[in-house]
Structure formats: C-alpha cells, structure tokens
Design a protein around this motif. Structure first.
Motif, short mmCIF file in Angstrom:
data_model
loop_
_atom_site.label_atom_id
_atom_site.label_comp_id
_atom_site.label_asym_id
_atom_site.label_seq_id
_atom_site.Cartn_x
_atom_site.Cartn_y
_atom_site.Cartn_z
N TYR A 55 0.86 -1.18 0.00
CA TYR A 55 0.00 0.00 0.00
C TYR A 55 0.90 1.23 0.00
O TYR A 55 2.03 1.19 0.47
N ALA A 95 3.70 16.63 -0.80
CA ALA A 95 3.20 16.07 -2.07
C ALA A 95 4.22 16.19 -3.20
O ALA A 95 3.96 15.74 -4.31
N GLU A 98 -5.33 17.61 -4.31
CA GLU A 98 -6.43 16.72 -4.71
C GLU A 98 -6.33 16.37 -6.19
O GLU A 98 -6.58 15.22 -6.57
N ALA A 99 -5.95 17.32 -7.03
CA ALA A 99 -5.81 17.07 -8.47
C ALA A 99 -4.71 16.04 -8.76
O ALA A 99 -4.77 15.35 -9.77
N GLN A 100 -3.75 15.93 -7.86
CA GLN A 100 -2.65 14.96 -8.02
C GLN A 100 -2.91 13.66 -7.26
O GLN A 100 -2.02 12.81 -7.15
N GLY A 101 -4.11 13.53 -6.69
CA GLY A 101 -4.47 12.29 -6.01
C GLY A 101 -4.07 12.19 -4.55
O GLY A 101 -4.05 11.10 -3.98
N TRP A 102 -3.77 13.33 -3.92
CA TRP A 102 -3.38 13.33 -2.50
C TRP A 102 -4.55 13.72 -1.63
O TRP A 102 -5.38 14.55 -2.01
N THR A 103 -4.59 13.15 -0.44
CA THR A 103 -5.53 13.58 0.58
C THR A 103 -4.72 14.06 1.78
O THR A 103 -3.63 13.52 2.06
N ARG A 109 -1.89 9.08 -0.58
CA ARG A 109 -2.62 8.91 -1.83
C ARG A 109 -4.08 8.59 -1.51
O ARG A 109 -4.37 7.77 -0.64
N ALA A 110 -4.96 9.27 -2.21
CA ALA A 110 -6.40 9.08 -1.98
C ALA A 110 -6.81 7.68 -2.39
O ALA A 110 -6.22 7.05 -3.22
#
Length: 167
Positions: A7, A64, A97-102, A166-167
């Motif tokens: 993960y 990020a 968020e646009a790069q898939g991070w939370t 990563r979201a």
C-alpha cells in the motif's frame, strides 16, 4: 532487496514562513491562522503575510512533492498582492487533490512574542481546517525567550508539518 509496500505510504512535509512586523503606524491588519487580529500590527508581505497559513502551504506542497510557496504563488504575480492565507490554503488543497493526495493533518507552530495565541487557538484551527476541506489542524506557539529577531520583536515565524497520503 526489499519489496515495496503493498500500500502507498503516507508522506510528510515541512514548511517555514517568516515575515517582519510592519512599521509602527502602518494600518495593515494582522492575519494569523486565517483569522484577523484586530488591534495588532500587521506584517510586511506581498500577500496578507499569514505565516501560519503560508507555513502550512509550504508543508503540504513539500509533502506532495509539488514545490513550495514561491513556485506556486511567486511575488512576481501581481494577482497575489494581498492574497489571503485562506485562499492560498484552498488553492494548495486543490493542487493536492488534483494529483491524487488527501490531507491527513497539518501542525503549525507560531514563534513570536505577540500576539498571545492561546485564547484564539481553536478559532485558528477551525478556520484553517475549513480551508483544507476539514483536515485536522493543530496550532501551538512558542517564544524565543528574548533571543534573535523574534525576541527583538522584529518579526514572527510559522513552522509546519503535514501528512498526506494517496487518496
């Protein structure tokens, strides 16, 4: 050779922001932690000079791998003149968020002799959390026991860490 984790691991980032106090008599408002501080002298800066919000932005961008405050909101951009820390946090949240991070959490420490942070800590945490879409934000404060430019009341510092995944 070790195997990569099954993960994605979370990432951490650090951020710093420093601003000098505005000259006596300057009517700039002070913004810290996305809240105004009436009766307090503001700071010199291209934007609103909110060292708490700016340090948090730097920490999030660092975590990020998206650069830093200068690369995203450079002082060469006239549209950033007077920009609020809240808007900057919202923009950074959108970039992540646009790069898939939370955003997991952000911790900010203010280093200054004034103002007293304790009475408004919860208000700052709530305002910054709202700008970050509800992410957990913690605020603390410290002084330098009279040492250095902070001790001489020439300016203040915001230090931050952030955790993203990563979201």
């Amino acid at each position: 050779m070790s195997q990569p984790p099954a993960y994605p691991l979370p990432r951490t980032g650090i951020g710093v922001d420093v601003h000098a106090w505005a000259p006596e008599g300057d009517d700039r408002p002070l913004w810290l932690g996305c809240v105004p501080w009436p009766g307090e002298r503001g700071v010199v800066g291209h934007s609103d000079g909110d060292v708490a919000a700016h340090a948090a932005c730097n920490a999030l961008l660092s975590a990020a791998g998206l650069g830093d405050l200068g690369s995203v909101f450079g002082t060469d951009r006239p549209e950033m003149a007077g920009a609020s820390g809240r808007k900057m946090l919202e923009h950074v949240r959108g970039l992540l968020e646009a790069q898939g991070w939370t955003i997991g959490n952000v911790v900010v420490q203010l280093v200054a002799r004034r103002p007293r942070i304790g009475p408004r800590r919860a208000e700052m945490e709530e305002a910054m959390s709202a700008a970050l879409g509800g992410a957990s934000v913690s605020v603390s404060a410290a002084t330098t026991d009279g040492l250095g430019f902070v001790g001489r009341t020439e300016g203040l510092v915001g230090l931050a860490t952030a955790l993203v995944a990563r979201a």
